[in-house]
Design an enzyme around this catalytic site. Sequence first.
Site, short mmCIF file in Angstrom:
data_model
loop_
_atom_site.label_atom_id
_atom_site.label_comp_id
_atom_site.label_asym_id
_atom_site.label_seq_id
_atom_site.Cartn_x
_atom_site.Cartn_y
_atom_site.Cartn_z
N LYS A 133 -20.97 -23.39 -58.76
CA LYS A 133 -20.64 -23.36 -57.33
C LYS A 133 -20.39 -24.76 -56.80
O LYS A 133 -19.43 -25.02 -56.08
CB LYS A 133 -21.78 -22.71 -56.55
CG LYS A 133 -21.66 -22.87 -55.03
CD LYS A 133 -22.89 -22.38 -54.32
CE LYS A 133 -22.78 -22.54 -52.82
NZ LYS A 133 -22.86 -23.96 -52.40
N ASN A 134 -21.28 -25.70 -57.16
CA ASN A 134 -21.14 -27.07 -56.66
C ASN A 134 -19.99 -27.81 -57.33
O ASN A 134 -19.67 -28.93 -56.94
CB ASN A 134 -22.44 -27.85 -56.87
CG ASN A 134 -23.56 -27.35 -55.98
OD1 ASN A 134 -23.32 -26.73 -54.95
ND2 ASN A 134 -24.80 -27.61 -56.37
N CYS B 295 -26.17 -23.30 -46.08
CA CYS B 295 -27.60 -23.04 -45.98
C CYS B 295 -28.30 -24.08 -45.12
O CYS B 295 -27.94 -25.27 -45.15
CB CYS B 295 -28.24 -23.05 -47.38
SG CYS B 295 -27.76 -21.64 -48.40
N ARG C 40 -28.30 -32.54 -42.94
CA ARG C 40 -27.18 -32.88 -43.81
C ARG C 40 -26.03 -33.39 -42.95
O ARG C 40 -25.00 -32.75 -42.80
CB ARG C 40 -26.74 -31.68 -44.65
CG ARG C 40 -27.80 -31.21 -45.61
CD ARG C 40 -27.23 -30.31 -46.69
NE ARG C 40 -26.88 -29.00 -46.18
CZ ARG C 40 -26.32 -28.04 -46.93
NH1 ARG C 40 -26.02 -28.27 -48.18
NH2 ARG C 40 -26.05 -26.85 -46.41
N ASP D 119 -32.25 -28.76 -55.54
CA ASP D 119 -31.87 -27.36 -55.58
C ASP D 119 -32.80 -26.52 -56.45
O ASP D 119 -32.86 -25.30 -56.29
CB ASP D 119 -30.43 -27.22 -56.10
CG ASP D 119 -29.39 -27.42 -55.01
OD1 ASP D 119 -29.80 -27.65 -53.85
OD2 ASP D 119 -28.19 -27.36 -55.29
N ARG E 237 -24.28 -16.42 -52.28
CA ARG E 237 -23.50 -17.64 -52.11
C ARG E 237 -23.60 -18.57 -53.32
O ARG E 237 -22.77 -19.45 -53.50
CB ARG E 237 -23.95 -18.40 -50.85
CG ARG E 237 -23.74 -17.64 -49.56
CD ARG E 237 -24.03 -18.49 -48.33
NE ARG E 237 -23.24 -19.71 -48.39
CZ ARG E 237 -23.77 -20.93 -48.52
NH1 ARG E 237 -25.07 -21.08 -48.60
NH2 ARG E 237 -23.00 -21.98 -48.56
#
Length: 448
Positions: free
Chosen positions: A22-23, A117, A122, A306, A398
């Site tokens: 995903k990242n 999220c 951030r 994470d 997600r």
Amino acid sequence: MNVIAVTGGTKLDGVVQIPGAKNGVLPLIAAATLATTGVTRLTNIPYLSDVIDLVNLLKSLNMQVALNNDEILISTERIGKTKTVSEHAGKIRGSLFLIGPLLARKKHVYIPYPGGCKIGERPIDYHIEGLEKMGATFISTSPYIKGYVNGRLKGATVNARQSVGTTLNLIMAAVLAEGKTVIHNAAKDPEIEDVIQFLTNMGAQIHYAEENIIEIEGVTELTAVEHRVPPDRMVAGTYLIAAAATRGSILVKGANEHHLKALLDIFKEIGVPLKNEANGIRVLAHDQPLTSVNLVTGAYPEFPTDLQPLITTLCLTTDGISKIEEKTFLKRFTHVPELQKMGADITIDGSTIYIQGGKPLYGTKVRAYDMRAGAALTLAGLIAKNKTKISNAGFIDRGYPHFVQTLRELNADIGYYYTQTPPVINASRIIGELIQRSESTKYRYFER
């Protein structure tokens, strides 16, 4: 609201193939928009709602995009718009990656503040600061960010402050900028290395001057290429932790021991048996007593934030008191009160948590507030007595493709219950595709 129901008490066992990251895929899709000629083909695309949202976002900008099963075709020879649609951009943090490419290609961007999220502060200040040094001007018209540049972006010396998102945005802006850009304090996550390789294959001139300093000489055009999204190291880490927590045995195919070194070092410290195999890593934790651990999260290659919620759950199964200090997102503890509802003995002291292991967990109703917290609560349900119901489970979609199905195949007693329509990523609904380049060097685009 979507709910995962899991009954604990079974040891996970089997083999899991790790999907694309995903990242990794979100910045790769954004980087593909920098191609001035050709059609980009990205393969090993993970089945994620964030991918669908970003694809829809590109389509809202009149880009030609086709998603079919595990591949995406993208043609951005012409970009029709630079104002994104809030419906898509506001859902995902990945929309932020379009700021640099749109400024580089179209000299203008108009984008909502990104979603994603809620795991702590951030801010996007670092992105804006670096792009302003390259000649961009930004105007905040809440809830939108408007940016523009007169002519080409200019190469400059900028500071990424070890932010992954900032590093990626500055790289993507710099590859088509005029002159040389030097990025200090660049993050060095594997996903950044992969984007650099992708852009280099497209014709970008990027190299590391030192370990955390990236130098980029801007070019005037980039050519589309084919690229495979690498396996997701966070998903790999999640299944490795799940095997250890349930005292099971799982072969995690695609797990890279170098990218997961910080986690594997913790495993060795607490006593999780591991076996490196040719195609992945196997956990062999059958009835293995584990000891407590102290760890600190940090920028790669340190222990990743994470995986902090997941390792918290694992520490509940060890002997003694574990200590975890969160240095990346200081308030990333939304999973803790939910674990406490299940009987977990965890104390929060500022940005540090203390976990008393060895106490039983009991299934109850809990709520996920972000994707990693949701995964951590699911793992807690696997080791708890009776049934646990995790609401707000859509967050997990997600970041984890086919999460419930995969756990069920690994012997978990688990189900997913929809109270709203799930995101659909299905080839039967997507029959459009970019046709091969015609003699006129244009592409035709079809979609049902």
